[in-house]
Motif scaffolding. Structure first.
Motif, PDB file in Angstrom:
ATOM      1  N   ALA A 152       3.155  -6.344  -0.421  1.00 47.38           N
ATOM      2  CA  ALA A 152       2.537  -6.143   0.896  1.00 47.38           C
ATOM      3  C   ALA A 152       3.344  -5.154   1.722  1.00 47.38           C
ATOM      4  N   ALA A 153       4.675  -5.272   1.645  1.00 48.18           N
ATOM      5  CA  ALA A 153       5.525  -4.355   2.424  1.00 48.18           C
ATOM      6  C   ALA A 153       5.382  -2.922   1.939  1.00 48.18           C
ATOM      7  N   MET A 154       5.206  -2.722   0.637  1.00 45.92           N
ATOM      8  CA  MET A 154       5.122  -1.379   0.072  1.00 45.92           C
ATOM      9  C   MET A 154       3.773  -0.718   0.306  1.00 45.92           C
ATOM     10  N   THR A 155       2.734  -1.479   0.583  1.00 42.81           N
ATOM     11  CA  THR A 155       1.397  -0.901   0.734  1.00 42.81           C
ATOM     12  C   THR A 155       1.024  -0.587   2.168  1.00 42.81           C
ATOM     13  N   PHE A 156       1.833  -1.000   3.166  1.00 42.60           N
ATOM     14  CA  PHE A 156       1.556  -0.666   4.552  1.00 42.60           C
ATOM     15  C   PHE A 156       2.240   0.637   4.906  1.00 42.60           C
TER      16      PHE A 156
ATOM     17  N   PRO B   9      -4.061  -5.652   7.940  1.00 42.33           N
ATOM     18  CA  PRO B   9      -5.388  -5.766   8.558  1.00 42.33           C
ATOM     19  C   PRO B   9      -5.661  -7.196   8.989  1.00 42.33           C
ATOM     20  N   ALA B  10      -6.593  -7.322   9.937  1.00 39.87           N
ATOM     21  CA  ALA B  10      -6.900  -8.652  10.477  1.00 39.87           C
ATOM     22  C   ALA B  10      -7.342  -9.609   9.386  1.00 39.87           C
TER      23      ALA B  10
END
Length: 259
Positions: free
Chosen positions: A140-144, A158-159
């Motif tokens: 998750a950290a790498m894809t933002f 995202p929400a």
């Protein structure tokens, strides 16, 4: 009726529905044969455990793998004991719980029934998913996205993702108090301490009504199916064994008052 006789009667009557029969013995023996091969198909670290309900609380009769450190002859969890005591045994698949050392498990409990449909055993699977949760966080950290004029807007998930994460976290917290004891004494003591802590009061500050409510809570959780539980509860609450039996009588006579 003496205190010893009353305590034995409480335990025996509560577990009578799971008494052993030739049919249930055959069923449990058949399921025990698949514990090892089934456990070998699970990704490590994982374990599979078979509980014989007629042997509660020391109900583990077969085990493969090592996650919770238990072995044959060790007791059930507080969750299984509570459900067995209430007669509300059913399959529970994919729930999560947290061990005292912080590891997160994904667990499933499958109830085994005999030919007439009576529950005789519980097949429990525990998989340690802690490492996978760390991978999930890293992914998750790498894809933002980071930096740029829209950094503030895109640096958060995202929400829909945030909502799903919150839902997952809520689910994980639903049974964080499940215990995996290695002895009946440990099971008994942790259940008592959890009940006392849930009251939010120090034992020295408790009045009778608080202690009766704790006894009712422990009764609902099946604690009094365990031999010598009355003595341990009386010691923890600072009252005599006969006082605990009086509390149980009051609860039986006025169940709605302490619900």
């Amino acid at each position: 009726m003496t205190a010893d006789r009353a305590e034995k009667t409480t335990a025996d009557e509560g577990l009578m529905q799971y008494r052993t029969t030739p049919d249930s013995d055959w069923t449990i023996a058949a399921v025990a044969e698949i514990v090892e091969p089934l456990g070998m198909t699970l990704p490590p670290p994982s374990e599979i455990i078979l509980h014989d309900l007629s042997k509660l609380p020391n109900s583990i009769v077969a085990i493969y793998g090592e996650v919770t450190g238990r072995q044959v002859g060790d007791p059930a969890t507080n969750y299984l004991l509570e459900r067995a005591s209430a007669g509300l045994l059913g399959n529970d698949v994919g729930y999560e719980t947290t061990l005292d050392d912080g590891r997160v498990l994904r667990s499933s409990t499958v109830i085994i029934r005999n030919r007439v449909g009576n529950p005789v055993a519980a097949l429990c699977i525990n998989i340690d998913i802690s490492a996978w949760l760390q991978v999930e966080k890293l992914a998750a950290a790498m894809t933002f996205k980071r930096g740029g004029p829209d950094h503030a807007a895109v640096s958060q998930p995202p929400a829909s993702t945030a909502s799903a994460t919150a839902s997952t976290e809520e689910k994980r917290g639903s049974r964080t108090r499940e215990r995996f004891p290695k002895s009946v004494d440990e099971l008994t003591d942790t259940m008592i301490q959890d009940a006392i802590q849930s009251s939010g009061l120090d034992v020295l500050a408790m009045k009778k009504r608080h202690k009766v409510q704790i006894v009712k809570l422990l009764q609902d959780k099946g604690l009094f199916l365990i031999k010598d539980a009355v003595e341990r509860v009386s010691g923890a609450l600072g009252v005599s064994r006969f006082t605990i039996y009086n509390y149980l009588n009051e609860i039986a006579e006025s169940p709605g008052e302490y619900s």
